[in-house]
Design an enzyme around this catalytic site. Structure first.
Site, PDB file in Angstrom:
ATOM      1  N   CYS A 148       0.829  -1.207   0.000  1.00 42.41           N
ATOM      2  CA  CYS A 148       0.000   0.000   0.000  1.00 42.41           C
ATOM      3  C   CYS A 148       0.864   1.257   0.000  1.00 42.41           C
ATOM      4  O   CYS A 148       1.440   1.625   1.029  1.00 42.41           O
ATOM      5  CB  CYS A 148      -0.918  -0.018   1.222  1.00 42.41           C
ATOM      6  SG  CYS A 148      -1.910   1.467   1.357  1.00 42.41           S
ATOM      7  N   CYS A 151      -0.483   4.101   2.265  1.00 40.51           N
ATOM      8  CA  CYS A 151      -0.243   3.900   3.700  1.00 40.51           C
ATOM      9  C   CYS A 151       1.229   4.138   4.045  1.00 40.51           C
ATOM     10  O   CYS A 151       1.537   4.733   5.076  1.00 40.51           O
ATOM     11  CB  CYS A 151      -0.555   2.469   4.132  1.00 40.51           C
ATOM     12  SG  CYS A 151      -2.027   1.771   3.415  1.00 40.51           S
ATOM     13  N   ASP A 152       2.144   3.643   3.223  1.00 38.69           N
ATOM     14  CA  ASP A 152       3.548   3.565   3.635  1.00 38.69           C
ATOM     15  C   ASP A 152       4.503   4.469   2.854  1.00 38.69           C
ATOM     16  O   ASP A 152       5.678   4.577   3.220  1.00 38.69           O
ATOM     17  CB  ASP A 152       4.036   2.109   3.489  1.00 38.69           C
ATOM     18  CG  ASP A 152       3.226   1.161   4.358  1.00 38.69           C
ATOM     19  OD1 ASP A 152       2.787   1.596   5.440  1.00 38.69           O
ATOM     20  OD2 ASP A 152       3.026   0.005   3.954  1.00 38.69           O
TER      21      ASP A 152
END
Ligand code: NAP
Length: 335
Positions: A148, A151-152
């Site tokens: 992701c 997200c990261d």
């Protein structure tokens, strides 16, 4: 299937809640089904699953959902879907189904916190990213290996990362990662991308992106964090070690259908088999979105399937309304 009426993690007895339409999953399919069922005054209940909004909530910007000419954030779109469904009476519960019994109606569904008896079920449990299944991948997940970018990505500011895959996800997320990363190398097993033309040209024009063609990741290396990957060129058979700080894997998804093993018909890839778009092999159980769609997998097609599933559920309830009240009496008399 034998259900004892005990909630997981406690010995407290819970009384099953009787609902007209129970929706498993809160992505575009589930929340659209909720909107349609709520507008039919069926008071649907949506179980969010582990992730409210599903995969789209992890997408930074959605540019191909009509009505948003400037694009819309994935999270924002989910919030709007939810708000609209709730406005008409849908209930969204932060809970996950852990056991289902589809052998008789009302269908019995056990969750972490509750139990339901559902006259109809809409399954919109979505799909999960596929893993490469190479050495080091599992061990270094969360320590440089990610599925992701939204997200990261932030953790890779001024770092060098590789992206694996050649589809829309890999290219789109690769472009997104250039906001943070110093360089993004897209590793693809062929020399032609599967991604759409617009994304392809955007990636080709981006000075931070380079492509490593005809290559696969054979191993992710590092102790506490990713240090490098071992790449194999499929044409020459040669193997090289490439330094990298992160490995983002976007090689497709598999449907979340384990819960229905032995109860619903699936295809050889695990997708729920449907007829008339959304009808599963059990009458009264409908499927919508990526759990039953190996082909289109778009926000708009999932939302459309959700609407269709709810419309079929509404018809089903109308057709079986006599039977429903009989079942209700049976349920009530058991309690
Ligand atoms: P996808 O289209 O199935 O692409 C998967 C990619 O991973 C392919 O390039 C495939 O290579 C590669 N791959 C598969 N298994 C591999 C393995 N074991 N090792 C190395 N590479 C492997 O999946 P996706 O990109 O996640 O897209 C899924 C669906 O969502 C598609 O319908 C897509 O159009 C849609 N989507 C749309 C958007 C958008 O419109 N903005 C954004 C994201 C996703 P091959 O090409 O050789 O098969």
């Amino acid at each position: 299937m034998d259900f004892n009426l005990t909630s997981i993690g406690s010995n407290k007895k819970v009384e099953p809640q009787h609902v007209n339409v129970l929706i498993l999953g809160s992505g575009p399919a589930g929340l659209s089904a909720a909107l349609y069922a709520a507008r039919a005054e069926l008071e649907p209940v949506v179980l969010t699953g582990m992730e409210l909004g599903g995969q789209v909530s992890l997408t930074y910007t959605v540019e191909n959902y009509p009505g948003f000419p400037d694009g819309v954030g994935g999270n924002e779109l989910v919030e709007l879907f939810q708000k609209q469904a709730e406005r008409f009476g849908a209930k969204v519960e932060f809970d996950t189904a852990v056991e289902v019994d589809l052998s008789s109606r009302p269908f019995h569904v056990k969750t972490y916190n509750n139990e339901y008896l559902a006259e109809t079920l809409v399954i919109s449990t979505g799909a999960t990213p596929t893993h490469l299944n190479v050495p080091g991948e599992k061990e270094l997940t969360g320590r440089g290996v990610s599925y992701c970018a939204t997200c990261d990505g932030w953790f890779f500011k001024d770092k060098d990362v590789i992206v694996v895959g050649g589809g829309d996800s890999a290219v789109e997320e690769g472009i997104f990662l250039t906001r943070y990363a110093n360089s993004v190398s897209i590793v693809h097993r062929r020399d032609t991308l599967r991604a759409g033309a617009v994304l392809q040209s955007r990636a080709m024009e981006n000075p931070k992106i380079k492509f490593i063609w005809n290559s696969v990741v054979e191993e992710v290396l590092g102790e506490d964090a990713v240090k490098s990957v071992r790449l194999k060129n499929l044409e020459t058979g040669k193997t090289v070690e490439q330094q990298t700080d992160g490995v983002f894997i976007f090689i497709g998804h598999h449907p979340n259908t384990e819960l229905f093993e032995g109860q619903l018909e699936k295809d050889d890839q695990g997708y729920l088999v449907t007829e008339n778009w959304v009808r599963t092999s059990v009458p009264g159980v409908f499927a919508a979105g990526e759990v039953a769609d190996p082909v289109f997998r778009q926000v708009i097609t999932s939302a459309g399937m959700g609407a269709a599933a709810a419309m079929q559920a509404i018809h089903f309830i109308q057709e079986h309304s006599g039977e429903q009240s009989k079942n209700q009496i049976l349920v009530d008399s058991k309690l």
